[in-house]
Design an enzyme around this catalytic site. Structure first.
Site, short mmCIF file in Angstrom:
data_model
loop_
_atom_site.label_atom_id
_atom_site.label_comp_id
_atom_site.label_asym_id
_atom_site.label_seq_id
_atom_site.Cartn_x
_atom_site.Cartn_y
_atom_site.Cartn_z
N LYS A 122 0.84 -1.21 0.00
CA LYS A 122 0.00 0.00 0.00
C LYS A 122 0.87 1.26 0.00
O LYS A 122 0.57 2.24 -0.68
CB LYS A 122 -0.93 0.01 1.21
CG LYS A 122 -1.77 1.28 1.33
CD LYS A 122 -2.77 1.22 2.45
CE LYS A 122 -3.59 2.51 2.51
NZ LYS A 122 -4.66 2.45 3.52
N HIS A 169 -7.34 -29.82 -32.79
CA HIS A 169 -8.33 -28.85 -32.32
C HIS A 169 -9.13 -29.39 -31.14
O HIS A 169 -10.35 -29.29 -31.08
CB HIS A 169 -9.25 -28.43 -33.45
CG HIS A 169 -8.54 -27.69 -34.55
ND1 HIS A 169 -9.18 -27.25 -35.67
CD2 HIS A 169 -7.25 -27.33 -34.69
CE1 HIS A 169 -8.30 -26.64 -36.47
NE2 HIS A 169 -7.12 -26.69 -35.87
#
Length: 529
Positions: free
Chosen positions: A140, A281
């Site tokens: 922070k 695929h």
């Protein structure tokens, strides 16, 4: 807020001691005071690195088996104070709070403890409290504080200090703050996911997922999409844990298809005999078992030679030279196997773009897990499909019963159908797929497409009839009408495996009897959308 902020004091408290001594020595040599706790302080001191105990700063000893040591205003004040705020500076001076410019923390090994199968109480004790609190405070206040949570960032930190005469830049602190918040987020996600499992809560009110970047990909499914690959920390053998021995970097589609291939071939444990799956695929173009991997590969290849070109090959055993030679006869994108002998690797080395991955084992198809998929505004979560059936689970519903050989092919077809996109139809003969229909809007179309592919392959191979003649056919869900089953019968299928459960089951059974088919119900479906 200045861009550069000089580091004069660091707090180090690490569970993973890798690189700790080298880091401590490097910081001390730069004149940085080091505060530390417990084992970290002892390790540094043992190597002659000057250290001040955190307890000297707080005025309190470490207590409650180390649960309480850094949770103190003199620590968090030093991390959170804004250096350009007069009130904050006055509070620090009034309460003898030292500035902390650098925080180096890595957390208790909670994920590793869970993965090791530890009991509930041991897992609870490995939930870090002080570490995440300090990390969040430092992140922070990244305007002034540098926070390091990964050993991999030790070297970049030292390079940054050298480049800026003992200071760090705002951009550097900002980047590390993001990494820090991601780490605490992932840590909390791991704890909450584990606890939901311990409580047998299948739908917790809040669900979090986390991963660690494994690879930034060139692009996603298409070149205009950006993409990345993340590991979730599990030890399941597969594409995420595999070692790549050669070949180009894996693409998004490579990773997706390779995962599909290895998960499918892992349905056949080594004790089941050699098995090979060829994927295109994310759907199998051919799957087979054989006396050897070479035989299994050739049978899988013969299911659909056209689609095998540019595909992914997965094996459930150690790749040998003969099989490697056969694979290199056509263009293949990726080969994944539990291992590969030296001769096979030498053969693959001739194909510099062919990727070879080894996993040091197959994945257990019965191991539980979860899958998730994003939808607009949320995501869907479900248990991994670990559903399996055996001979005792089958219910014969036709007048004719399948033979033992037919039952083997039926169960093989069922395992493959689990990994084919719905609507799935799979024809199998003699332990090999001979026709696969995937992803169609109707089951009839899937049956027809698979049969047509088999006809095309029969012509290409000079066979007198398609291999679907006398085959077993699997349907991942019930036949809603008799038409799909009759299409399979027309293709030559002699046995059928399907879940059952349709309103028209009687109709479908009657059609099977009339066609002379043997049909079994599983009472389980395998949709894969």
């Amino acid at each position: 807020m200045p861009d550069l902020h000089k580091v004069t004091r660091a707090l180090i408290s690490v569970s993973d001691k890798k690189g700790l001594i080298e880091l401590g020595q490097a910081l001390a040599s730069r004149g940085i005071e080091i505060l530390s706790t417990g084992g970290s302080a002892a390790a540094l001191r043992a190597e002659g690195v000057p250290v001040r105990d955190v307890s000297d700063v707080t005025g309190f000893p470490e207590m409650m088996d180390g649960r309480v040591k850094t949770l103190h205003p003199r620590i968090h004040g030093g991390l959170l104070a804004l250096r350009d705020n007069d009130a904050h500076v006055a509070a620090m001076q009034g309460h003898d709070i030292p500035e902390i410019d650098l925080l180096v923390v890595n957390l208790y090994p909670f994920e590793e403890t869970v993965a090791g199968g530890a009991d509930y109480d041991t897992c609870i004790e490995n939930i870090d409290i002080g570490g995440p609190a300090m990390i969040r405070a430092a992140a922070k206040n990244h305007a002034f504080v540098t926070v390091v949570v990964d050993v991999a960032d030790y070297e970049p930190l030292l390079a940054e200090l050298d480049a800026n005469d003992g200071a760090t830049s705002y951009a550097f602190r900002q980047t590390l703050a993001q990494v820090a918040y991601a780490r605490t987020g992932a840590y909390d996600a791991a704890v909450s996911t584990w606890m939901a499992g311990a409580l047998n809560d299948v739908a917790p009110r809040r669900r979090a997922f986390a991963g660690t970047l494994a690879q930034t990909l060139r692009y996603g499914e298409n070149p205009h999409q950006s993409a990345s690959f993340y590991r979730d920390g599990s030890d399941r053998p597969g594409v995420a844990s595999a070692v790549q021995h050669q070949g180009k970097e894996l693409s998004y589609n490579n990773i997706n298809d390779t995962d599909a291939a290895f998960e499918l071939v892992s349905e056949f444990l080594p004790g089941d005999g050699p098995a090979v799956a060829i994927i295109k695929h994310a759907n199998p173009s051919g799957v087979a078992r054989g006396a050897t991997l070479l035989e299994a590969y050739k049978k899988a290849y013969d299911c659909d030679r056209t689609s095998a070109f540019g595909g992914i090959v997965a094996l459930n055993g150690k790749l040998d030279a003969e099989t490697a030679e056969a694979i290199t006869e056509i263009f293949t994108e990726v080969v994944i196997a539990p291992g590969a002998d030296d001769a096979a690797r030498e053969i693959f080395a001739r194909k510099k773009n062919l990727r070879l991955l080894t996993t040091n084992g197959v994945a257990n198809p019965a191991t539980p897990g979860i899958t998730y998929r994003q939808v607009a505004g949320g995501f869907l979560v479900q248990d991994k499909d670990t559903g399996m059936i055996g001979l005792d689970d089958l219910r014969v519903v036709t007048r004719r019963e399948p033979t033992q050989d037919e039952l083997r092919d039926l169960l093989f077809a069922w395992k493959v159908a689990k990994h084919v996109k719905s609507n799935a139809i799979v024809y199998v003969k003699d332990g090999a797929t001979v026709g696969v229909g995937a992803g169609q809007m109707s089951r009839l179309d899937s049956a027809l497409i698979a049969a047509k592919k088999a006809e095309r392959m029969a012509e290409a191979m000079g066979l007198p009839a398609p291999l679907t003649k006398g085959s077993a056919v699997a349907s991942d869900a019930f036949f809603p009408f008799a038409d799909g089953l009759l299409e399979a019968a027309a293709a030559g299928a002699s046995t059928v495996i399907q879940p059952g459960g349709s309103m028209r089951d009687d109709e479908v059974i009657a059609a099977a009897d009339e066609a002379g088919l043997a049909m079994v119900f599983t009472s389980m479906r395998h949709f894969r959308h």
